[in-house]
Design a protein around this motif. Structure first.
Motif, PDB file in Angstrom:
ATOM      1  N   ALA A  66       9.066  -7.400   8.245  1.00  0.00           N
ATOM      2  CA  ALA A  66       8.129  -6.955   9.278  1.00  0.00           C
ATOM      3  C   ALA A  66       7.070  -6.025   8.688  1.00  0.00           C
ATOM      4  CB  ALA A  66       8.886  -6.257  10.405  1.00  0.00           C
ATOM      5  N   LEU A  67       7.469  -5.160   7.773  1.00  0.00           N
ATOM      6  CA  LEU A  67       6.540  -4.245   7.131  1.00  0.00           C
ATOM      7  C   LEU A  67       5.473  -5.011   6.349  1.00  0.00           C
ATOM      8  CD1 LEU A  67       5.845  -1.287   6.329  1.00  0.00           C
ATOM      9  CD2 LEU A  67       7.364  -1.603   4.388  1.00  0.00           C
ATOM     10  N   VAL A  68       5.897  -6.008   5.598  1.00  0.00           N
ATOM     11  CA  VAL A  68       4.948  -6.807   4.811  1.00  0.00           C
ATOM     12  C   VAL A  68       4.040  -7.612   5.745  1.00  0.00           C
ATOM     13  CG1 VAL A  68       4.719  -8.671   3.123  1.00  0.00           C
ATOM     14  CG2 VAL A  68       6.439  -6.884   2.787  1.00  0.00           C
ATOM     15  N   PHE A  97       0.262  -2.939  -1.749  1.00  0.00           N
ATOM     16  CA  PHE A  97       0.744  -4.173  -2.384  1.00  0.00           C
ATOM     17  C   PHE A  97       0.918  -4.008  -3.895  1.00  0.00           C
ATOM     18  CE2 PHE A  97      -0.894  -6.464   1.440  1.00  0.00           C
ATOM     19  CZ  PHE A  97       0.297  -7.070   1.789  1.00  0.00           C
ATOM     20  N   LEU A  98       0.099  -3.173  -4.506  1.00  0.00           N
ATOM     21  CA  LEU A  98       0.157  -2.993  -5.957  1.00  0.00           C
ATOM     22  C   LEU A  98       1.099  -1.870  -6.385  1.00  0.00           C
ATOM     23  CD1 LEU A  98      -3.655  -3.424  -6.683  1.00  0.00           C
ATOM     24  CD2 LEU A  98      -1.826  -5.139  -6.926  1.00  0.00           C
ATOM     25  N   HIS A 132       7.069  -3.235  -4.818  1.00  0.00           N
ATOM     26  CA  HIS A 132       7.926  -4.040  -5.692  1.00  0.00           C
ATOM     27  C   HIS A 132       9.406  -3.680  -5.501  1.00  0.00           C
ATOM     28  CE1 HIS A 132       9.130  -6.550  -9.007  1.00  0.00           C
ATOM     29  NE2 HIS A 132       9.817  -5.526  -9.494  1.00  0.00           N
ATOM     30  N   SER A 133       9.684  -2.391  -5.353  1.00  0.00           N
ATOM     31  CA  SER A 133      11.075  -1.961  -5.130  1.00  0.00           C
ATOM     32  C   SER A 133      11.630  -2.501  -3.823  1.00  0.00           C
ATOM     33  CB  SER A 133      11.160  -0.434  -5.116  1.00  0.00           C
ATOM     34  OG  SER A 133      10.822   0.089  -6.363  1.00  0.00           O
ATOM     35  N   LEU A 134      10.804  -2.498  -2.790  1.00  0.00           N
ATOM     36  CA  LEU A 134      11.247  -2.985  -1.480  1.00  0.00           C
ATOM     37  C   LEU A 134      11.478  -4.488  -1.469  1.00  0.00           C
ATOM     38  CD1 LEU A 134       8.991  -1.106   1.090  1.00  0.00           C
ATOM     39  CD2 LEU A 134      11.471  -0.967   0.906  1.00  0.00           C
ATOM     40  N   SER A 148       0.559  -8.148  -6.780  1.00  0.00           N
ATOM     41  CA  SER A 148      -0.770  -8.677  -7.099  1.00  0.00           C
ATOM     42  C   SER A 148      -0.871 -10.158  -6.733  1.00  0.00           C
ATOM     43  CB  SER A 148      -1.129  -8.441  -8.564  1.00  0.00           C
ATOM     44  OG  SER A 148      -0.157  -9.002  -9.408  1.00  0.00           O
ATOM     45  N   ALA A 149       0.204 -10.896  -6.873  1.00  0.00           N
ATOM     46  CA  ALA A 149       0.197 -12.313  -6.472  1.00  0.00           C
ATOM     47  C   ALA A 149       0.090 -12.427  -4.946  1.00  0.00           C
ATOM     48  CB  ALA A 149       1.461 -13.003  -6.966  1.00  0.00           C
TER      49      ALA A 149
END
Length: 102
Positions: A43-45, A75-76, A81-83, A89-90
């Motif tokens: 949901a966060l993303v 996003f960067l 990345h941890s989440l 970046s992709a």
């Protein structure tokens, strides 16, 4: 116990909600399931993508540009990345492509 709203009237809904919360054992209230955590991350993303697309539609507004920069930084970030375990970046490249299509 009585609960009151901002106008100082009895708030029955708040009282019932508090009674419901207080009636659960502490262990039950704070249990996190893996599925629930994954749904929260998803949901966060999703919200970050929606916010990016919404801000992109408002360009060249200065506040929209600032919002885009904040979302891109998310996003960067190592936090993203941890989440998610994903390459931010992709994901950002995909979101930018979608924004240009609109």
């Amino acid at each position: 116990m009585d609960y009151y709203n901002a106008e100082h009237y009895p708030d029955r809904t708040a009282a019932e909600a508090m009674q419901h919360v207080m009636s659960h054992r502490e262990e039950e209230v704070f249990v996190l399931s893996e599925e629930g955590c994954l749904q929260l991350i998803e949901a966060l993303v999703r919200l970050a993508v929606e916010d990016y697309l919404r801000a992109h539609r408002c360009l060249p507004c200065r506040s929209a540009r600032q919002r885009l920069l904040e979302i891109e930084a998310f996003f960067l970030s190592d936090h993203f990345h941890s989440l998610t375990g994903l390459d931010g970046s992709a994901i950002l490249r995909i979101v930018r492509r979608e924004a240009k299509k609109e």
